[in-house]
Motif scaffolding. Sequence first.
Motif, PDB file in Angstrom:
ATOM      1  N   ALA A  69      17.821-105.429 -27.307  1.00 43.24           N
ATOM      2  CA  ALA A  69      17.779-103.987 -27.038  1.00 43.24           C
ATOM      3  C   ALA A  69      18.767-103.240 -27.931  1.00 43.24           C
ATOM      4  O   ALA A  69      18.420-102.222 -28.543  1.00 43.24           O
ATOM      5  N   THR A  70      20.002-103.760 -28.033  1.00 43.76           N
ATOM      6  CA  THR A  70      21.022-103.109 -28.873  1.00 43.76           C
ATOM      7  C   THR A  70      20.589-103.114 -30.329  1.00 43.76           C
ATOM      8  O   THR A  70      20.723-102.103 -31.034  1.00 43.76           O
ATOM      9  N   LEU A  71      20.058-104.246 -30.779  1.00 46.74           N
ATOM     10  CA  LEU A  71      19.589-104.341 -32.156  1.00 46.74           C
ATOM     11  C   LEU A  71      18.474-103.334 -32.415  1.00 46.74           C
ATOM     12  O   LEU A  71      18.444-102.686 -33.465  1.00 46.74           O
ATOM     13  N   SER A  72      17.585-103.139 -31.458  1.00 48.18           N
ATOM     14  CA  SER A  72      16.499-102.164 -31.624  1.00 48.18           C
ATOM     15  C   SER A  72      17.046-100.746 -31.745  1.00 48.18           C
ATOM     16  O   SER A  72      16.540 -99.951 -32.550  1.00 48.18           O
ATOM     17  N   TRP A  73      18.093-100.405 -30.961  1.00 49.21           N
ATOM     18  CA  TRP A  73      18.712 -99.078 -31.090  1.00 49.21           C
ATOM     19  C   TRP A  73      19.371 -98.924 -32.467  1.00 49.21           C
ATOM     20  O   TRP A  73      19.254 -97.866 -33.105  1.00 49.21           O
ATOM     21  N   ILE A  74      20.054 -99.968 -32.922  1.00 44.66           N
ATOM     22  CA  ILE A  74      20.683 -99.925 -34.254  1.00 44.66           C
ATOM     23  C   ILE A  74      19.626 -99.758 -35.338  1.00 44.66           C
ATOM     24  O   ILE A  74      19.787 -98.955 -36.268  1.00 44.66           O
ATOM     25  N   LEU A  75      18.535-100.512 -35.207  1.00 45.22           N
ATOM     26  CA  LEU A  75      17.449-100.398 -36.188  1.00 45.22           C
ATOM     27  C   LEU A  75      16.827 -99.008 -36.178  1.00 45.22           C
ATOM     28  O   LEU A  75      16.531 -98.447 -37.238  1.00 45.22           O
ATOM     29  N   ALA A  76      16.644 -98.433 -35.006  1.00 44.50           N
ATOM     30  CA  ALA A  76      16.074 -97.078 -34.920  1.00 44.50           C
ATOM     31  C   ALA A  76      16.944 -96.083 -35.678  1.00 44.50           C
ATOM     32  O   ALA A  76      16.447 -95.284 -36.484  1.00 44.50           O
ATOM     33  N   ALA A  77      18.255 -96.146 -35.444  1.00 43.49           N
ATOM     34  CA  ALA A  77      19.185 -95.238 -36.143  1.00 43.49           C
ATOM     35  C   ALA A  77      19.183 -95.517 -37.648  1.00 43.49           C
ATOM     36  O   ALA A  77      19.184 -94.581 -38.465  1.00 43.49           O
ATOM     37  N   SER A  78      19.148 -96.799 -38.029  1.00 44.08           N
ATOM     38  CA  SER A  78      19.161 -97.156 -39.452  1.00 44.08           C
ATOM     39  C   SER A  78      17.891 -96.694 -40.156  1.00 44.08           C
ATOM     40  O   SER A  78      17.952 -96.174 -41.274  1.00 44.08           O
ATOM     41  N   PHE A  79      16.741 -96.879 -39.516  1.00 43.66           N
ATOM     42  CA  PHE A  79      15.485 -96.432 -40.122  1.00 43.66           C
ATOM     43  C   PHE A  79      15.474 -94.914 -40.290  1.00 43.66           C
ATOM     44  O   PHE A  79      14.964 -94.396 -41.292  1.00 43.66           O
ATOM     45  N   LEU A  80      16.041 -94.185 -39.326  1.00 41.02           N
ATOM     46  CA  LEU A  80      16.131 -92.719 -39.467  1.00 41.02           C
ATOM     47  C   LEU A  80      17.029 -92.344 -40.648  1.00 41.02           C
ATOM     48  O   LEU A  80      16.722 -91.407 -41.395  1.00 41.02           O
ATOM     49  N   ALA A  81      18.137 -93.070 -40.808  1.00 38.45           N
ATOM     50  CA  ALA A  81      19.040 -92.804 -41.931  1.00 38.45           C
ATOM     51  C   ALA A  81      18.339 -93.055 -43.265  1.00 38.45           C
ATOM     52  O   ALA A  81      18.464 -92.254 -44.204  1.00 38.45           O
ATOM     53  N   VAL A  82      17.589 -94.145 -43.359  1.00 44.91           N
ATOM     54  CA  VAL A  82      16.864 -94.434 -44.602  1.00 44.91           C
ATOM     55  C   VAL A  82      15.767 -93.395 -44.832  1.00 44.91           C
ATOM     56  O   VAL A  82      15.513 -92.988 -45.965  1.00 44.91           O
ATOM     57  N   ALA A  83      15.129 -92.919 -43.763  1.00 45.76           N
ATOM     58  CA  ALA A  83      14.116 -91.869 -43.902  1.00 45.76           C
ATOM     59  C   ALA A  83      14.734 -90.622 -44.540  1.00 45.76           C
ATOM     60  O   ALA A  83      14.145 -90.026 -45.456  1.00 45.76           O
ATOM     61  N   ALA A  84      15.924 -90.255 -44.087  1.00 50.36           N
ATOM     62  CA  ALA A  84      16.606 -89.098 -44.682  1.00 50.36           C
ATOM     63  C   ALA A  84      16.978 -89.386 -46.137  1.00 50.36           C
ATOM     64  O   ALA A  84      16.843 -88.533 -47.021  1.00 50.36           O
TER      65      ALA A  84
END
Length: 197
Positions: A69-84
């Motif tokens: 679950a924690t890894l999924s939250w980290i990945l969500a934030a990381s993917f948003l950062a890469v999108a930007a």
Amino acid sequence: MEALQSLFVPTGLVALAEIGDKTQLLALLLAARFRRPWPIIWGILVATVANHFAAGAVGKWVASFFSEATLSWILAASFLAVAAWMLIPDKLDDDEESHLKRYGPFLTTLIAFFIAEMGDKTQIATVMLAAQYEYFWLVIAGTTLGMMIANVPVVLAAHFSADKLPMTLIHRVSALCFVALALYAAWNAAKLSGWLG
């Protein structure tokens, strides 16, 4: 099904992310300078496999420290950062351009691509994708295939210019793909955290 996703999602994401990226500009420059496509293509392949293997290993290692679950939250934030980050176009540094011809096409490409990929969008994406998907080797194969799909045509047609492509549209589509991955990771995190019932 997940095995296919481990291959095809990284392939598509990296191929899109690489268009207009610094390493694609580097491929164009090397092809124009050396006029020998096959040593350049082999240099790109070897550098990409080495770089993305290391990035994928880091992704797997980092994933081992967190709950799913924690890894999924980290990945969500990381993917948003890469999108930007996708919305910011890359430029080739003058320093990289000035040292290109010293070692011949293969070794120059190998060194230049490996260094240019350090901390690049596609390397960061490889870290995140390896953390997300179970099939490590398929992720590495996919990210490498994506790099080759984006760079080999540029090398084979050295007169081809990235300026002729609708770069803004391509970067926006790439960003949307990373946003979709972020939303999927956030949904998965919410489900694993018990927020979705």
